[in-house]
Write an enzyme that holds these catalytic residues in place. Sequence first.
Site, PDB file in Angstrom:
ATOM      1  NE  ARG A 125       1.475  -1.515   2.267  1.00  0.00           N
ATOM      2  CZ  ARG A 125       1.049  -1.116   2.034  1.00  0.00           C
ATOM      3  NH1 ARG A 125       1.183   0.096   2.816  1.00  0.00           N
ATOM      4  NH2 ARG A 125       0.246  -0.655   1.302  1.00  0.00           N
ATOM      5  CE  LYS A 190       4.638   4.202   6.453  1.00  0.00           C
ATOM      6  NZ  LYS A 190       4.338   3.218   5.647  1.00  0.00           N
ATOM      7  NE  ARG A 326      -4.331  11.956  -3.711  1.00  0.00           N
ATOM      8  CZ  ARG A 326      -4.850  12.731  -4.459  1.00  0.00           C
ATOM      9  NH1 ARG A 326      -5.019  14.222  -3.209  1.00  0.00           N
ATOM     10  NH2 ARG A 326      -5.631  13.703  -4.933  1.00  0.00           N
TER      11      ARG A 326
HETATM   12  C1  BTN Z   1       5.846   0.682   4.919  1.00  0.00           C
HETATM   13  O1  BTN Z   1       5.623   1.315   5.256  1.00  0.00           O
HETATM   14  O2  BTN Z   1       5.927   0.872   3.633  1.00  0.00           O
HETATM   15  C2  BTN Z   1       6.779  -0.326   5.788  1.00  0.00           C
HETATM   16  C3  BTN Z   1       7.885  -0.149   5.962  1.00  0.00           C
HETATM   17  C4  BTN Z   1       8.147  -1.411   7.370  1.00  0.00           C
HETATM   18  C5  BTN Z   1       9.886  -1.626   7.631  1.00  0.00           C
HETATM   19  C6  BTN Z   1      11.081  -2.003   8.958  1.00  0.00           C
HETATM   20  S1  BTN Z   1      11.837  -1.483   8.815  1.00  0.00           S
HETATM   21  C7  BTN Z   1      12.064  -3.361  10.146  1.00  0.00           C
HETATM   22  C8  BTN Z   1      11.468  -4.341   8.857  1.00  0.00           C
HETATM   23  N1  BTN Z   1      12.664  -4.419   8.393  1.00  0.00           N
HETATM   24  C9  BTN Z   1      12.496  -4.126   6.662  1.00  0.00           C
HETATM   25  O3  BTN Z   1      13.538  -3.672   5.911  1.00  0.00           O
HETATM   26  N2  BTN Z   1      10.932  -3.430   6.701  1.00  0.00           N
HETATM   27  C10 BTN Z   1      10.376  -3.667   8.013  1.00  0.00           C
END
Ligand code: BTN
Length: 336
Positions: A125, A190, A326
């Site tokens: 994100r 996380k 946070r």
């Molecule tokens: C976050 O917490 O920032 C979201 C992370 C999401 C990661 C997943 S892995 C599978 C899918 N493909 C990506 O490029 N991102 C999501």
Amino acid sequence: MRPLTLAILRMLSDGNYHSGTELGQVLRVSRASISGGLQNLESYGLVIHKIPGRGYRWLNPVQWLDSGQIHRYLGECADSIQIEIRDVVESTNSLLLQRAIDQGSPASRIKQVLAAELQTQGRGRRGRSWSSGLGDSLIFSVLWPSQCAVNTLSGLSLAVGVAIIRALASLGIHDIALKWPNDVLSGSGKLAGVLIELHGDMLSPGTVVIGVGLNLKLSCVTKDLVDQEVSDLTGITGQVPDRNRLLAMLLKELAAVLDTFEQHGFEPFREEWMHCHAYQGKMVQISFSDGSVKSGIATGIAPDGALLVNTPAGVLQLRSGEVSLRELAEHEYQGS
Ligand code: BTN
């Protein structure tokens, strides 16, 4: 990672010694190519032992994804889900999003799942990257041909968090918390992240891509790439989870959550989400993208998934995930 390297690793994943000659014969390449294919694997966190006269042995082999096994664990649910497994992709989300654009309006209600052993440009994100190594995580995306208008999807990422909590609980993994809007935490580390991306205009049904990254047994190399506290399931349970069973459980719960969400929105998940809310009743600090900062007590979640924060200036309803949140330590707000 080259296809030859993956082919060698598949042969080495039984954990036994295999000579260069044997590997070369099966894969129809020279011994020198085998040796070349196994260079620099430490940079992926993989440990290959080489003993002259005996051959190569993979000391920390991964469990490969297997669509047959995943289907068996899915049971009846397998009919509504199509699964594709790739060895290496840049990003499962990018690939499915492109597919949604290419396909146009979805012709069927089937949910398409793309899972990868290795993602080279995983996205998180807020423009961040998402790091994982070969087989050390579950990395997958679901292309959901949703009937929901795009502007009704605001609580979806929270509902996906509930699906992850339910899947983990079905495998006996408890004490997992959710951080708004959709981080999955174990302690303060996380454990998983969710990235939701949409294709379609705001007022009509659109295609939704839901990407999930869940840490299973992160190598030191992966941990070093991440700039925040992380946790993984092996650290929590003391055992490396069965990746195929876990993926099936996640897909099962996710499919059920998406079907309910399509009918009733976020409301049916609200109480369950709050039960797992990492910051419920706690003092939090919100940093906005324009650099401003506010703090207050996180009091809960609105029926549409907005985070409610009680500040001295009134109740804030946070809808956009484009903020960073946070928990404030006691010394940070006492006396302020
Ligand atoms: C976050 O917490 O920032 C979201 C992370 C999401 C990661 C997943 S892995 C599978 C899918 N493909 C990506 O490029 N991102 C999501």
